[in-house]
Design a protein around this motif. Sequence first.
Motif, PDB file in Angstrom:
ATOM      1  N   UNK A   1       0.834  -1.206   0.000  1.00  0.00           N
ATOM      2  CA  UNK A   1       0.000   0.000   0.000  1.00  0.00           C
ATOM      3  C   UNK A   1       0.872   1.261   0.000  1.00  0.00           C
ATOM      4  N   UNK A   2       1.919   1.250   0.806  1.00  0.00           N
ATOM      5  CA  UNK A   2       2.825   2.405   0.867  1.00  0.00           C
ATOM      6  C   UNK A   2       3.573   2.585  -0.442  1.00  0.00           C
ATOM      7  N   UNK A   3       3.982   1.466  -1.045  1.00  0.00           N
ATOM      8  CA  UNK A   3       4.682   1.542  -2.333  1.00  0.00           C
ATOM      9  C   UNK A   3       3.792   2.200  -3.378  1.00  0.00           C
ATOM     10  N   UNK A   4       2.528   1.787  -3.438  1.00  0.00           N
ATOM     11  CA  UNK A   4       1.611   2.362  -4.421  1.00  0.00           C
ATOM     12  C   UNK A   4       1.320   3.837  -4.111  1.00  0.00           C
ATOM     13  N   UNK A   5       1.293   4.178  -2.822  1.00  0.00           N
ATOM     14  CA  UNK A   5       1.100   5.584  -2.438  1.00  0.00           C
ATOM     15  C   UNK A   5       2.276   6.427  -2.934  1.00  0.00           C
ATOM     16  N   UNK A   6       3.477   5.894  -2.789  1.00  0.00           N
ATOM     17  CA  UNK A   6       4.674   6.604  -3.262  1.00  0.00           C
ATOM     18  C   UNK A   6       4.626   6.770  -4.787  1.00  0.00           C
ATOM     19  N   UNK A   7       4.213   5.720  -5.489  1.00  0.00           N
ATOM     20  CA  UNK A   7       4.124   5.791  -6.959  1.00  0.00           C
ATOM     21  C   UNK A   7       3.100   6.847  -7.377  1.00  0.00           C
ATOM     22  N   UNK A   8       1.963   6.871  -6.682  1.00  0.00           N
ATOM     23  CA  UNK A   8       0.933   7.870  -6.988  1.00  0.00           C
ATOM     24  C   UNK A   8       1.468   9.279  -6.736  1.00  0.00           C
ATOM     25  N   UNK A   9       2.291   9.424  -5.691  1.00  0.00           N
ATOM     26  CA  UNK A   9       2.920  10.724  -5.415  1.00  0.00           C
ATOM     27  C   UNK A   9       3.882  11.100  -6.543  1.00  0.00           C
ATOM     28  N   UNK A  10       4.653  10.121  -7.027  1.00  0.00           N
ATOM     29  CA  UNK A  10       5.578  10.382  -8.133  1.00  0.00           C
ATOM     30  C   UNK A  10       4.837  10.867  -9.382  1.00  0.00           C
ATOM     31  N   UNK A  11       3.720  10.213  -9.691  1.00  0.00           N
ATOM     32  CA  UNK A  11       2.973  10.581 -10.903  1.00  0.00           C
ATOM     33  C   UNK A  11       2.414  12.000 -10.766  1.00  0.00           C
ATOM     34  N   UNK A  12       1.860  12.312  -9.607  1.00  0.00           N
ATOM     35  CA  UNK A  12       1.349  13.669  -9.380  1.00  0.00           C
ATOM     36  C   UNK A  12       2.478  14.692  -9.411  1.00  0.00           C
ATOM     37  N   UNK A  13       3.633  14.301  -8.881  1.00  0.00           N
ATOM     38  CA  UNK A  13       4.830  15.167  -8.918  1.00  0.00           C
ATOM     39  C   UNK A  13       5.203  15.472 -10.366  1.00  0.00           C
ATOM     40  N   UNK A  14       5.239  14.432 -11.201  1.00  0.00           N
ATOM     41  CA  UNK A  14       5.614  14.610 -12.604  1.00  0.00           C
ATOM     42  C   UNK A  14       4.577  15.437 -13.367  1.00  0.00           C
ATOM     43  N   UNK A  15       3.303  15.320 -12.963  1.00  0.00           N
ATOM     44  CA  UNK A  15       2.233  16.055 -13.648  1.00  0.00           C
ATOM     45  C   UNK A  15       2.070  17.484 -13.136  1.00  0.00           C
ATOM     46  N   UNK A  16       2.877  17.862 -12.122  1.00  0.00           N
ATOM     47  CA  UNK A  16       2.795  19.224 -11.599  1.00  0.00           C
ATOM     48  C   UNK A  16       1.718  19.426 -10.556  1.00  0.00           C
ATOM     49  N   UNK A  17       1.108  18.329 -10.059  1.00  0.00           N
ATOM     50  CA  UNK A  17       0.106  18.444  -8.993  1.00  0.00           C
ATOM     51  C   UNK A  17       0.830  18.487  -7.639  1.00  0.00           C
ATOM     52  N   UNK A  18       1.407  19.629  -7.350  1.00  0.00           N
ATOM     53  CA  UNK A  18       2.329  19.753  -6.220  1.00  0.00           C
ATOM     54  C   UNK A  18       1.678  19.431  -4.890  1.00  0.00           C
ATOM     55  N   UNK A  19       0.522  20.001  -4.620  1.00  0.00           N
ATOM     56  CA  UNK A  19      -0.115  19.818  -3.315  1.00  0.00           C
ATOM     57  C   UNK A  19      -0.455  18.352  -3.063  1.00  0.00           C
ATOM     58  N   UNK A  20      -1.025  17.676  -4.071  1.00  0.00           N
ATOM     59  CA  UNK A  20      -1.378  16.268  -3.913  1.00  0.00           C
ATOM     60  C   UNK A  20      -0.130  15.412  -3.738  1.00  0.00           C
ATOM     61  N   UNK A  21       0.926  15.734  -4.504  1.00  0.00           N
ATOM     62  CA  UNK A  21       2.182  14.992  -4.381  1.00  0.00           C
ATOM     63  C   UNK A  21       2.764  15.159  -2.981  1.00  0.00           C
ATOM     64  N   UNK A  22       2.739  16.382  -2.455  1.00  0.00           N
ATOM     65  CA  UNK A  22       3.260  16.623  -1.103  1.00  0.00           C
ATOM     66  C   UNK A  22       2.460  15.847  -0.055  1.00  0.00           C
ATOM     67  N   UNK A  23       1.147  15.821  -0.223  1.00  0.00           N
ATOM     68  CA  UNK A  23       0.289  15.091   0.736  1.00  0.00           C
ATOM     69  C   UNK A  23       0.641  13.604   0.738  1.00  0.00           C
ATOM     70  N   UNK A  24       0.811  13.052  -0.446  1.00  0.00           N
ATOM     71  CA  UNK A  24       1.099  11.619  -0.555  1.00  0.00           C
ATOM     72  C   UNK A  24       2.504  11.293  -0.051  1.00  0.00           C
ATOM     73  N   UNK A  25       3.477  12.153  -0.359  1.00  0.00           N
ATOM     74  CA  UNK A  25       4.835  11.922   0.142  1.00  0.00           C
ATOM     75  C   UNK A  25       4.844  11.940   1.673  1.00  0.00           C
ATOM     76  N   UNK A  26       4.109  12.873   2.278  1.00  0.00           N
ATOM     77  CA  UNK A  26       4.071  12.944   3.744  1.00  0.00           C
ATOM     78  C   UNK A  26       3.412  11.693   4.333  1.00  0.00           C
ATOM     79  N   UNK A  27       2.448  11.158   3.607  1.00  0.00           N
ATOM     80  CA  UNK A  27       1.812   9.914   4.048  1.00  0.00           C
ATOM     81  C   UNK A  27       2.814   8.762   4.038  1.00  0.00           C
ATOM     82  N   UNK A  28       3.668   8.741   3.008  1.00  0.00           N
ATOM     83  CA  UNK A  28       4.718   7.715   2.936  1.00  0.00           C
ATOM     84  C   UNK A  28       5.687   7.870   4.102  1.00  0.00           C
ATOM     85  N   UNK A  29       6.062   9.114   4.421  1.00  0.00           N
ATOM     86  CA  UNK A  29       6.974   9.368   5.539  1.00  0.00           C
ATOM     87  C   UNK A  29       6.359   8.901   6.855  1.00  0.00           C
TER      88      UNK A  29
END
Length: 887
Positions: free
Chosen positions: A233-261
């Motif tokens: 589940x955490x791995x997929x959360x990190x991947x989803x954060x990466x995709x949002x990061x690449x697409x420029x969805x900064x806020x969503x990427x930050x939320x997901x990265x913090x969830x991984x942390x």
Amino acid sequence: METKSLPYYRYLILLFALGLLLNSCSTKKNTWTRRAFHNVTAHYNGWWNGNESLKEGVQELEKNRVDNYNKILYVYNYGDEQLGQSLSSYSDRTIEKGSMVAQRHTMWFKKREHCNWVSESYLLIGKAYFYKHEFQSARMTFEFITKKYYYDDIQFEAMLWLAKTYIELENYQKAETFLDQLNSKVGREKMDKEVIKDLNAVFADLYIKQETPEVAIPYLEKAIFDIRNKKQNTRMTYILAQINHADGNTEEAQRLYRLVLKRNTNYKTTFNAEMNLAQLYDAKTSDSKALVKSLKKMLKDFKNINYKDQIYYALSEVAITDNEYGLAKEYLQKSVAYSVENDFQKAVSSLDVAQLFYDDKNYQMSGAYYDTAMMYLPEDYPNYSNVKRQTAIVSELVNYLTIVQIEDSLQVLAAMPRPELNAMIDSIIQVIIEEEEQRMEEERMRQQTIAMGAQNRSMGPGMNATIGGGWYFYNPQAMSMGYSEFIAKWGNRKLEDNWRISNKQQASFALDDELEEGAVSDSLTLDSLGVAVSNNPKDRNYYLQSIPLLPAQIEVSDEKISQALYHAGFIYKESLQEYPESIFTFEDFCTRNPEDHELSIQVYFQLYLLYNDAGNDEKAGDYKDLIIREYPESDYAKLLLDPNYFKELEKKNNYLTDLYEKTYAAYEKGQYTRVVYNSNQALEVNKDDPTTPKFLYLKAISMAKTDIVDSMTVNLEKLIAQYPDSEVTPLAENILQNLGLYDPNAKLSPEELEEQQQMEAALSMYEINKDMPHYVILVVNGKEVSINATKIRLSDYNKKSHSVDKLNVSSLMFDGIWQMITINKFKNASLAMMYYRDMRSNTYVFPDGIEENVKPMVISVDNYSKLYHDKDVEKYLKLFQKEYEKK
């Protein structure tokens, strides 16, 4: 009687049970007892053991697989084929156990399998093949299950694994077909819940591996909701954060990265989430102080000792966002220095710092880091071709600027009074001697401490314990022994951070053993000023030999500067569009050279264009007048006087092109008189036009049709003599050769003939493949040049200019007095030639006077052994000059 009959009945019961057991072992009849026996035995014997072995193998795979965090992670990473094969012992045991169940326990009646664990064992076998990376065998096994057990729910799990197999085989269309079938409503009520949960994750994996990660987002979101396994589940959360990061969805990427942390399931994933959060830092919405403090704290954590390159890179990203470019360069340089295992990070950090130095117009540093980036940058990197082009441009510019800098410095030294020059050189030599003495003293101390440590150890633990008290630091004997051992191992080290690294800023260039061996000066020649060619850094002549002390040497140095400035000016203008730098460089050329220099008119014209584009009419007019006054017959002067000059010239060229087409058409129609007439007209218009030799050729062969052969011969000989490089010249030579009037070798001197024969022999022996690994080699006359001294200079040069390349220098006997020094190895010919040109221009490696005795060249790995066995250096050298140097 009753007591005696009891054993009899027991035997009967035992025989009955044994018979029942033996009867149950058979798979010929479909009875309850037989089904129960085979289901229990297949489950708890074969299938269970095979499944346990497979689970152990999967655990090992998860421990040893490597994720590339520089890209969007795959949902499922099964490692590479090598890893799969290394774990084959687990898979082979699974296949063995599964096969045993399938062979011994199958009960196939009325087109149905009545031993439930047979189909499960086939599925186990398919998974084992899959994890071994034997995907074709896995595919056939899963297809077999879907066809034979079509009536059973296991078909759905087999279809899911079949889709996974097709993904790994990169047959994405078939994989999607199977996933769509599973996703349809048909049969979903029978489908196992785990299959339904995994279905969305496999969909996501498919689209990520297809390089369309944005399509995977809804499937990942569903899979994260369905799959409760914390790691997955955490791995997929990190991947989803990466995709949002690449697409420029900064806020969503930050939320997901913090969830991984917050979950902290895998250190590498957590670490990279921290790094990516740093990259998403926005100076407008947050303060960098806390982030920088956190990153610097990570630098001190021992767990991050192998990740310092990434941490420094993250710090550089924060610094760039805060517009602190000087600090960013420092961080990036540290990132490159600390990057030992992560080649991609070294490449990216080098590329970024190269660009920062480039923006500051520090082209020397920029070129050095561009070279480093190209050594490690993968070819699938975005804009790889642009980076390669930029590297080549900057490297070429740096090469020319370095020539100017070196030659200017040498001329300053040459202008010094000889006593002052000698005094300066002597001070350099004194420093070398003092450093050498210091190293010798340190070595003597090290050997002494080794001896003291051995002596202390020989006294035994009991004696140490009885002297000076109990605690270690109250025991002088123990402290002395510990100090001695430390000095023996580490030498004298300053008390500071990273004390284990003896030199943190630069590599030591000293090679003690080789230096001592090559310390004797190898004097080869003596010039009129009494300067001998020397290879000994402690000899004054070693430095004097590179300084242009004679007028002729000054002229050569001046010409090197002129050529370098000329080329650098064009690079600034044409390649980099740095027009002020181009003007400055060309003006520098003008101040150094007279008007009759062969390149002056071209430089004047470029300055006219540059000043004209810059709107500086006064300076543009000065150079225009200069060109017209000093070079009135040149094309440049004619163009300045008549802006339509080249248009008129082009009209003439177009006229000749059209006329040639008409003339050739006339020749094909047999109108030979028309051909001769048109050719004569063309030859009167412009004898320098590219069509001229073609007209001559057509005229010659047409005259053979209308006149005597002698007229053709005269014109063909004229063509060969005046236009030897024309594309029609070989045709003319062939005609005359067939008539017995031409010998292609007759016009060659003995030296040219020998050179031609060498080239032909080389082309027949060697194959040119510039994409394969290459070596740079030096074939050295060991009688005239010290091999050890040459190797020392090369090693010094490599450590100073190519330390990141990890180059090796070795030598072996080649032929008689000649030895071969090899620098290896380079990924391809382009990188080898970049090193070769840089090395050739370095006067420390190639001092004047050794050209006849040192023959450098670049050679592929395949051709290396051919040259060593052939021994004909000149033959390969001709090929090298043609195929490598002139291209």
